[in-house]
Structures are given as structure tokens and as C-alpha cells.
Scaffold this active site. Structure first.
Site, PDB file in Angstrom:
ATOM      1  N   ASP A  56      15.534 -33.336  16.839  1.00  0.00           N
ATOM      2  CA  ASP A  56      14.771 -32.923  18.020  1.00  0.00           C
ATOM      3  C   ASP A  56      13.915 -34.059  18.564  1.00  0.00           C
ATOM      4  OD1 ASP A  56      13.624 -30.986  19.925  1.00  0.00           O
ATOM      5  OD2 ASP A  56      11.803 -31.284  18.739  1.00  0.00           O
ATOM      6  N   LEU A  82      17.519 -12.188   2.412  1.00  0.00           N
ATOM      7  CA  LEU A  82      17.391 -11.622   1.071  1.00  0.00           C
ATOM      8  C   LEU A  82      16.610 -12.500   0.098  1.00  0.00           C
ATOM      9  CD1 LEU A  82      20.964 -10.065   0.783  1.00  0.00           C
ATOM     10  CD2 LEU A  82      18.824  -8.969   1.514  1.00  0.00           C
ATOM     11  N   CYS A  83      15.927 -13.523   0.619  1.00  0.00           N
ATOM     12  CA  CYS A  83      15.075 -14.363  -0.238  1.00  0.00           C
ATOM     13  C   CYS A  83      13.749 -13.662  -0.498  1.00  0.00           C
ATOM     14  CB  CYS A  83      14.797 -15.708   0.438  1.00  0.00           C
ATOM     15  SG  CYS A  83      16.182 -16.838   0.349  1.00  0.00           S
ATOM     16  N   HIS A  84      13.282 -13.793  -1.725  1.00  0.00           N
ATOM     17  CA  HIS A  84      11.995 -13.209  -2.088  1.00  0.00           C
ATOM     18  C   HIS A  84      10.852 -14.085  -1.583  1.00  0.00           C
ATOM     19  CE1 HIS A  84      14.686 -11.268  -4.959  1.00  0.00           C
ATOM     20  NE2 HIS A  84      13.783 -10.317  -5.055  1.00  0.00           N
ATOM     21  N   MET A 102      16.749 -22.123  -2.405  1.00  0.00           N
ATOM     22  CA  MET A 102      16.814 -21.873  -0.959  1.00  0.00           C
ATOM     23  C   MET A 102      15.644 -22.521  -0.231  1.00  0.00           C
ATOM     24  SD  MET A 102      19.670 -20.503  -0.616  1.00  0.00           S
ATOM     25  CE  MET A 102      19.522 -20.326   1.141  1.00  0.00           C
ATOM     26  N   GLU A 103      14.487 -22.548  -0.870  1.00  0.00           N
ATOM     27  CA  GLU A 103      13.326 -23.185  -0.244  1.00  0.00           C
ATOM     28  C   GLU A 103      13.544 -24.686  -0.097  1.00  0.00           C
ATOM     29  OE1 GLU A 103      12.114 -19.204  -1.465  1.00  0.00           O
ATOM     30  OE2 GLU A 103      13.293 -20.745  -2.446  1.00  0.00           O
TER      31      GLU A 103
END
Length: 162
Positions: free
Chosen positions: A129, A76-78, A114-115
Site C-alpha cells: 500500500d 474460528l480463531c480464539h 494464525m496470529e
């Protein structure tokens, strides 16, 4: 801050929030996280002695790329046209801790928290990793928002951060 969740309609269905009516403004967010590892693993990272390559630069690029791809990962992130993404590392070799900080900027209708969080998360995963062959005991900890600026809610900073 509103207590109402805005990503659901009246029937409880997930929706993407309409930000079209919001004022465009300069917005920034800072997030951080810690990768804990054996001190000798951190020393090898800092001395550029990891066989897979320059761990910090690869993690930096992965974090930048992840910030740009956040709407592909978080439903739901733009999609945003980010103006800046910066990833920095701070190490404490005695504790075997590597802090990752991401600062993300945009001029737009919605924030970039969020970014920034995605950038930190993917940078940390990349470090894991690249180093898992020599240290499977690494942990990815304390991924959190440190600060956000801009938009209707203004400035917020996590109280315990300096």
C-alpha cells in the site's frame, strides 16, 4: 499430528473448537513472507524515501495490530491475550526482496500460528500500500509458518528453514 479436522461438527457445520480442557502452556510461533519489488523501490524504503512515511515502522505497527485482531479476521480463531509480537525485516537489495518475520507468543490454551501468519500478511500488504504508487509490480510471496512451539503437539520447524 491429527488427520481429523476439528472445526466442523458431525453434520459438517463450522464450530469453534473447545480449548477449555487443554493445558495452558507457553506457546510461540514464527511466520515469514517475502515482498518482491524493484531493487530501486527497496532502496527507497531502506533510505526512508517513501513519500507516505517510514514504511518499515508503519508495516511493523500494522503487523502487530493485525496479530492482536486475528480473531476479528479469521472466524474460528480464539481471542488470545498475546504476551509478545515482534516483527523483523531482512533485505536483499540486489534481488529486491524484503523478508518479513513475525514471532508471536502467548501463555494459553491454543497456539498462535494464525496470529503470526496474519502479522506477516498485513505487514506485507502495508508495504504494498505504501509503495504501490512507485512499483505496482510488487508481489507478496511465500507466506508460511516457520516454527511453532508449545502445546500438545510440541515443537515443529519447517525442514528447509535455517
Amino acid at each position: 499430528m491429527s488427520d481429523k479436522l476439528t472445526h466442523f461438527d458431525e453434520q459438517g457445520n463450522a464450530i469453534m473448537v473447545d480449548v477449555g480442557g487443554k493445558e495452558s502452556s507457553k506457546r510461540e510461533a514464527v511466520a515469514a513472507g517475502i515482498v518482491r519489488m524493484k531493487p530501486e523501490t527497496l532502496k527507497r524504503i531502506l533510505d526512508d524515501e517513501i513519500e507516505k512515511g517510514d514504511t518499515l515502522n508503519v508495516a511493523r505497527l500494522a503487523g502487530i495490530m493485525a496479530a492482536k485482531k486475528t480473531p476479528d479476521l479469521i472466524p474460528l480463531c480464539h481471542p488470545l491475550s498475546l504476551s509478545s509480537v515482534r516483527i523483523d525485516f531482512h533485505s536483499d537489495t540486489s534481488l529486491g526482496q524484503l523478508e518479513i518475520r513475525a514471532k508471536v507468543g502467548v501463555t494459553g490454551h491454543t497456539g498462535v500460528e494464525m496470529e503470526a501468519l496474519t502479522a506477516v500478511s498485513v505487514a506485507a500488504l502495508t508495504i504494498y500500500d505504501m509503495c504501490k504508487a512507485i512499483d505496482r509490480s510488487m508481489t507478496l510471496d511465500e507466506i508460511r509458518l516457520i516454527e511453532k512451539q508449545g502445546g500438545k503437539s510440541g515443537h515443529w520447524r519447517r525442514p528447509e528453514e535455517n
